[in-house]
Design an enzyme around this catalytic site. Structure first.
Site, PDB file in Angstrom:
ATOM      1  N   ASP A  10       0.832  -1.204   0.000  1.00 28.66           N
ATOM      2  CA  ASP A  10       0.000   0.000   0.000  1.00 28.66           C
ATOM      3  C   ASP A  10       0.868   1.256   0.000  1.00 28.66           C
ATOM      4  O   ASP A  10       0.385   2.342   0.239  1.00 28.66           O
ATOM      5  CB  ASP A  10      -1.032  -0.009   1.134  1.00 28.66           C
ATOM      6  CG  ASP A  10      -0.420  -0.060   2.529  1.00 28.66           C
ATOM      7  OD1 ASP A  10       0.779  -0.356   2.664  1.00 28.66           O
ATOM      8  OD2 ASP A  10      -1.159   0.199   3.495  1.00 28.66           O
ATOM      9  N   ASP A  15       6.658   0.956   3.232  1.00 24.46           N
ATOM     10  CA  ASP A  15       6.696   0.135   2.015  1.00 24.46           C
ATOM     11  C   ASP A  15       7.690   0.705   1.011  1.00 24.46           C
ATOM     12  O   ASP A  15       8.365  -0.049   0.302  1.00 24.46           O
ATOM     13  CB  ASP A  15       5.314   0.056   1.372  1.00 24.46           C
ATOM     14  CG  ASP A  15       4.316  -0.723   2.200  1.00 24.46           C
ATOM     15  OD1 ASP A  15       4.635  -1.083   3.350  1.00 24.46           O
ATOM     16  OD2 ASP A  15       3.205  -0.962   1.699  1.00 24.46           O
TER      17      ASP A  15
END
Length: 180
Positions: A10, A15
């Site tokens: 996401d 990330d």
């Protein structure tokens, strides 16, 4: 020989760091990136991934957009103060817009199923965000877990809450071939 991985994310700041590490490692071959609704809406997640790929000059890696809501249909509210900024990347400026035509039209869950079949027994599935795309892929192909070599999940969140019911159901069907 590099390990082939498919990353589902996401694309928040955490990330992004993981993507940069994977993309810079000679031990890893990122074959695709799928995106899911989480830190921000999926369209913004896809843009974030393209921004990251542009920085490392890897726009050859396909990006697939997935689920807009949770598997139960709950939509995360994005009008609350976001943990990773309004854009998911700490509201960092981006003077040059990315080419959104690079986003692959195939749905993320279908891409996960297809890629796991193509790389049968030699692919690592790396899950960095909500597991909605993976759960949807398992619904499409209940034997999905039998085709992957490894599955790595970054679990947890800022508030220490999770949807354990969906997580445990998703994990339990990897080897059993049952539906969620």
């Amino acid at each position: 020989m590099p390990k082939s991985i498919l990353i589902d994310c996401d694309a928040g700041i955490d990330d992004a760091q993981a993507l940069f590490l994977a993309l810079s490692s000679p031990e890893v071959n990122v074959v695709a990136i799928t995106v899911v609704h989480g830190n921000v809406l999926t369209k913004q997640v896809a843009v974030n991934v393209l921004r990251i790929l542009r920085v490392v000059e890897r726009l050859d890696i396909p990006v697939y957009v997935g689920s807009e809501t949770s598997i139960l249909g709950h939509e995360r509210r994005h009008d609350d103060e976001p943990y990773h900024g309004w854009d998911g990347l700490g509201d960092s400026p981006d003077p040059e817009a990315v080419d959104e035509s690079l986003i692959n039209p195939e749905p993320a869950s279908a891409a996960i199923v297809r890629i796991c079949r193509e790389y049968r027994d030699s692919l690592t599935l790396v899950c960095l965000g909500p597991l909605t795309n993976v759960a949807t892929a398992i619904r499409l192909d209940p034997a999905l877990g039998q085709r992957i070599q490894h599955c790595v999940i970054m679990g947890g969140n800022y508030y220490g809450k999770s949807n354990q019911t969906i997580f445990y159901k998703a994990c339990s069907c990897w080897k059993t071939g049952t539906y969620i």
